[in-house]
Motif scaffolding. Sequence first.
Motif, short mmCIF file in Angstrom:
data_model
loop_
_atom_site.label_atom_id
_atom_site.label_comp_id
_atom_site.label_asym_id
_atom_site.label_seq_id
_atom_site.Cartn_x
_atom_site.Cartn_y
_atom_site.Cartn_z
N GLU A 407 0.84 -1.20 0.00
CA GLU A 407 0.00 0.00 0.00
C GLU A 407 0.88 1.25 0.00
O GLU A 407 1.98 1.25 0.54
CB GLU A 407 -0.92 0.01 1.22
CG GLU A 407 -1.91 1.16 1.29
CD GLU A 407 -2.83 1.22 0.07
OE1 GLU A 407 -2.40 1.83 -0.94
OE2 GLU A 407 -3.94 0.67 0.16
N SER A 408 0.36 2.31 -0.61
CA SER A 408 1.05 3.60 -0.62
C SER A 408 0.81 4.34 0.69
O SER A 408 -0.33 4.49 1.14
CB SER A 408 0.53 4.45 -1.79
OG SER A 408 0.82 5.82 -1.59
N CYS A 409 1.90 4.80 1.31
CA CYS A 409 1.76 5.60 2.54
C CYS A 409 0.90 6.83 2.29
O CYS A 409 0.09 7.23 3.15
CB CYS A 409 3.14 6.05 3.02
SG CYS A 409 4.23 4.72 3.57
N MET A 410 1.06 7.45 1.14
CA MET A 410 0.33 8.67 0.86
C MET A 410 -1.13 8.41 0.50
O MET A 410 -2.02 9.19 0.86
CB MET A 410 1.01 9.46 -0.27
CG MET A 410 2.34 10.04 0.14
SD MET A 410 2.22 11.17 1.57
CE MET A 410 2.97 10.16 2.85
N LYS A 411 -1.39 7.31 -0.17
CA LYS A 411 -2.78 7.00 -0.51
C LYS A 411 -3.61 6.81 0.75
O LYS A 411 -4.72 7.34 0.90
CB LYS A 411 -2.85 5.75 -1.38
CG LYS A 411 -4.27 5.40 -1.83
CD LYS A 411 -4.27 4.19 -2.74
CE LYS A 411 -5.70 3.83 -3.15
NZ LYS A 411 -5.73 2.63 -4.03
N ILE A 412 -3.06 6.10 1.72
CA ILE A 412 -3.78 5.85 2.96
C ILE A 412 -3.89 7.13 3.78
O ILE A 412 -4.90 7.38 4.45
CB ILE A 412 -3.10 4.72 3.76
CG1 ILE A 412 -4.10 4.03 4.69
CG2 ILE A 412 -1.90 5.19 4.53
CD1 ILE A 412 -5.00 3.05 4.01
N THR A 413 -2.86 8.00 3.70
CA THR A 413 -2.92 9.29 4.38
C THR A 413 -4.00 10.17 3.77
O THR A 413 -4.73 10.88 4.48
CB THR A 413 -1.55 10.00 4.31
OG1 THR A 413 -0.57 9.18 4.95
CG2 THR A 413 -1.59 11.36 4.97
N GLY A 414 -4.13 10.13 2.45
CA GLY A 414 -5.19 10.89 1.78
C GLY A 414 -6.57 10.43 2.20
O GLY A 414 -7.49 11.25 2.38
N GLN A 415 -6.74 9.13 2.37
CA GLN A 415 -8.03 8.61 2.83
C GLN A 415 -8.34 9.10 4.24
O GLN A 415 -9.48 9.45 4.56
CB GLN A 415 -8.02 7.08 2.77
CG GLN A 415 -7.97 6.52 1.36
CD GLN A 415 -7.74 5.01 1.34
OE1 GLN A 415 -7.77 4.37 2.38
NE2 GLN A 415 -7.52 4.48 0.16
N TYR A 416 -7.31 9.13 5.08
CA TYR A 416 -7.51 9.62 6.44
C TYR A 416 -7.89 11.10 6.42
O TYR A 416 -8.81 11.54 7.13
CB TYR A 416 -6.25 9.41 7.28
CG TYR A 416 -6.43 9.80 8.73
CD1 TYR A 416 -7.06 8.95 9.63
CD2 TYR A 416 -5.98 11.03 9.20
CE1 TYR A 416 -7.24 9.31 10.96
CE2 TYR A 416 -6.15 11.41 10.52
CZ TYR A 416 -6.78 10.53 11.39
OH TYR A 416 -6.96 10.90 12.71
N CYS A 417 -7.19 11.89 5.61
CA CYS A 417 -7.48 13.32 5.54
C CYS A 417 -8.89 13.59 5.04
O CYS A 417 -9.52 14.57 5.45
CB CYS A 417 -6.46 14.02 4.64
SG CYS A 417 -4.82 14.14 5.38
N SER A 418 -9.39 12.74 4.15
CA SER A 418 -10.78 12.93 3.70
C SER A 418 -11.76 12.77 4.85
O SER A 418 -12.77 13.48 4.93
CB SER A 418 -11.11 11.97 2.55
OG SER A 418 -11.15 10.63 3.01
N GLU A 419 -11.47 11.85 5.77
CA GLU A 419 -12.32 11.69 6.96
C GLU A 419 -12.19 12.89 7.89
O GLU A 419 -13.17 13.35 8.49
CB GLU A 419 -11.95 10.41 7.70
CG GLU A 419 -12.20 9.13 6.91
CD GLU A 419 -13.67 8.97 6.56
OE1 GLU A 419 -14.52 9.16 7.45
OE2 GLU A 419 -13.97 8.68 5.38
N VAL A 420 -10.96 13.43 8.00
CA VAL A 420 -10.76 14.62 8.82
C VAL A 420 -11.58 15.79 8.26
O VAL A 420 -12.21 16.55 9.01
CB VAL A 420 -9.26 14.99 8.89
CG1 VAL A 420 -9.06 16.30 9.66
CG2 VAL A 420 -8.47 13.87 9.54
N ILE A 421 -11.58 15.93 6.95
CA ILE A 421 -12.34 17.01 6.32
C ILE A 421 -13.83 16.87 6.61
O ILE A 421 -14.51 17.86 6.93
CB ILE A 421 -12.07 17.03 4.80
CG1 ILE A 421 -10.64 17.50 4.53
CG2 ILE A 421 -13.08 17.91 4.07
CD1 ILE A 421 -10.18 17.30 3.11
#
Length: 799
Positions: A407-421
């Motif tokens: 898995e991409s570290c950044m892809k999973i981080t982007g998914q987390y940020c979408s939940e934060v938003i």
Amino acid sequence: MHSSTGSNPPIPEKVSDLLVRLDTTEIRSKEDLYPLELLQRATNYLAASMIFLQKNTLLERPLDKDDIKERLLGHWGTCPGINLIYAHCNHLIKKHSIPMFLVTGPGHGAPACLANLFIEESLAKFYPQYSVNKDGLNSLIKSFSWPHGFPSHVNSEVPGQIHEGGELGYALSVSFGAIMDNPDLIVTCIVGDGEAETGPTATAWHSYKFIDPAESGAVIPILHDNGFKISEETIYGAMDDTELSTLFTGFGYQVRIVSDLNDINADMASSMEWAYQEIRRIQSCARTGNPIYKPRWPMLVLRTPKGWTGPKELHGERIEGSFRSHQVPLPHARVDDEEFRLLESWLRSYKFHELFDLSRNSFRMEVLKALPKEDLRMGVRKETYAAYEPLDLPGCKELMVQKGDNESCMKITGQYCSEVIKMNPKRFRIFSPDELVSNNLDATFQVTNRNFQWSHQTSNKGGRVVEILSEHTCQGWMQGYTLTGRVALFPSYETFLGIITTMMIQYAKFIKLGMETPWRLPLGSLNYIETSTLWRQEHNGFSHQNPSFINNLINMKYEHIRIYLPADANCSLITIAHCLRAKNYINLIIGSKNPTPVWLSPEEAENHCIAGASVWKFASTDDGLDPDVVLVGCGTEVTFEVIAAASLLKKDAPELRVRVVNVTDLMILPGYGSHPHSLDNEAFESLFTDEKPIIFNFHGYPSVIRTLLFDRPNSQRMTVLGYKEEGTTTTPFKMLTSNGTSRYDVIIAAIHSASKFHPRLSIRAHELISLYKHKIVEHDKYIEKYGKDPEHLMDKPEF
């Protein structure tokens, strides 16, 4: 005035129509403006006195040379203009009861800011020794640029400030960051004409193109054009009214030039009122469903002489209206008779005795009439010192990936940020230089838009992502947004984050003093993500390979910085969640956007991140017990190489006992007590042993690790591999071998170090080292023939 309709004012037909002309019906009455004139006389006197006087501050007796400070520090030239603007901000606040504060780009205009804060009693709220009375006035004037007093520029010790101005160029972008998601707030921003010559300011004028008037407040930009910098004319001072109006109309503004020195307060009052009404018109249209496409926001150009109201001439040379008034216009007043006489005449010209009533031990009521109500005064705005609210953050475990997957570290981080938003629609933004998709953080676009108001696709749709190809502007926006209580994220290509190094350093100094100032409450952290790192910029070439932002951070005060290098997607999730919770830090996360193995289960990743480093038993001999050599990975790609090296050593040199350690929190490494996260010696030795050789494979420059480990006992046993400024357009694995960080280089270093203490290994050392050197040569021949790396080099190592 233009009516509140969903359209802009008509486009001017000729250049002479660009200026917004003064309507005499808007001019305030003399009685209305008189308190503003008195306030400016008072603040100009106080500002000049702060630069020069150490006693006799009320001029109750003839001035004596001993009344003058021996060291004259400060900048007078900009102060009268700041005092004029501050007074008219007060006037606007008082009239409309609006939340407003002032950002001063000319940071060395501190005497003006302090003078106004003193009179409005904001200083006394935080510093009782500066109460509005004779003693407080004496203390303020003497303490300016005096040991243990206020410095010659504003900083976080000064109330009402979110921008220091120590380095020019950032006032405007910081102001725009402050008004984002603050729908009622207006920030008046003074941009000095010297500051306006900087690249960051040139781009920041475009900030309105990213402001949705339905959800955000507004900035009143005021270009203070007084014609001179420290010893030269300014570019903007050399431009006439038509040239200035053409420039800023092209940027998308309505421009009004304030320059009538015969009636400057009437001119300024009308102009500020016009700017306020234009702002409310644009906002009203957006907030009632009739938004204006490409609204033309108001801005002012204030043209006053440099050092206005100060000495006119000295030794036959012009002072007011020249560069000679920029700093201290009478630098030898303590020893030069002519300058001394001129100083006393200048100070007495303000007739301060008419403004400060000794019988009441305070300012006369006519002066105080210029001030708004206490809770609306700019020095006590909570947005500037007490606005932080923690984010509501989602849990990580729902997004975590199964151990063994890729898995991409950044892809999973982007998914987390979408939940934060989703959970924080008005308290979290991402500022990025057009790299969110490139960096695999684009999952955020499933829940939000880009906030580009001039776009045909996304205008008037809000958006938590703000992208502009200016790292300086992104940094300024993030600073303003963070300093007014919110939380932001700044992802960037690794090599280009260094562009904002000096801005980051200025900010770090601001928060250092802020944390030492009792009345300033905590802030969210600045959060950077470096991705598209040097190890996978082989396609873009040498210019895109630069990890120096780490070096810049470790030169800062250790207690303010945090540097994380998560090795897999699960560790990245835990790290981003931690950083978005943290307060008062500068956080740097470095991760790969490419899919990489997930080495740790969710539970293992959580324990690993809490510890900052741990022994990775699955890659070690006998779970890492009693090693002959310790292999350390710090960074996604180089950790992969360490694990691959351990796998090869298990097969090719089974007699060598290997322990694999991963470091995810870089700041565990320096000597105990130097950083809040640093390991004590016992914990350090439990990971790295107390005497065995260590091969440290690091993401960035080896000098970083050598610096951090300098105080550790027996550090000479450490071999540090890292980026050596070798790169070009090549293959990913060639980047590693060119810099001596590949699995083969790790093995060679391990055998070379361990064979000195390992008799059985020493017999084979030359043979093994030659084998792996040959593999490097063979790889070079392969890529020259096929143009790519062999597929097996990307396979997950087996144990």
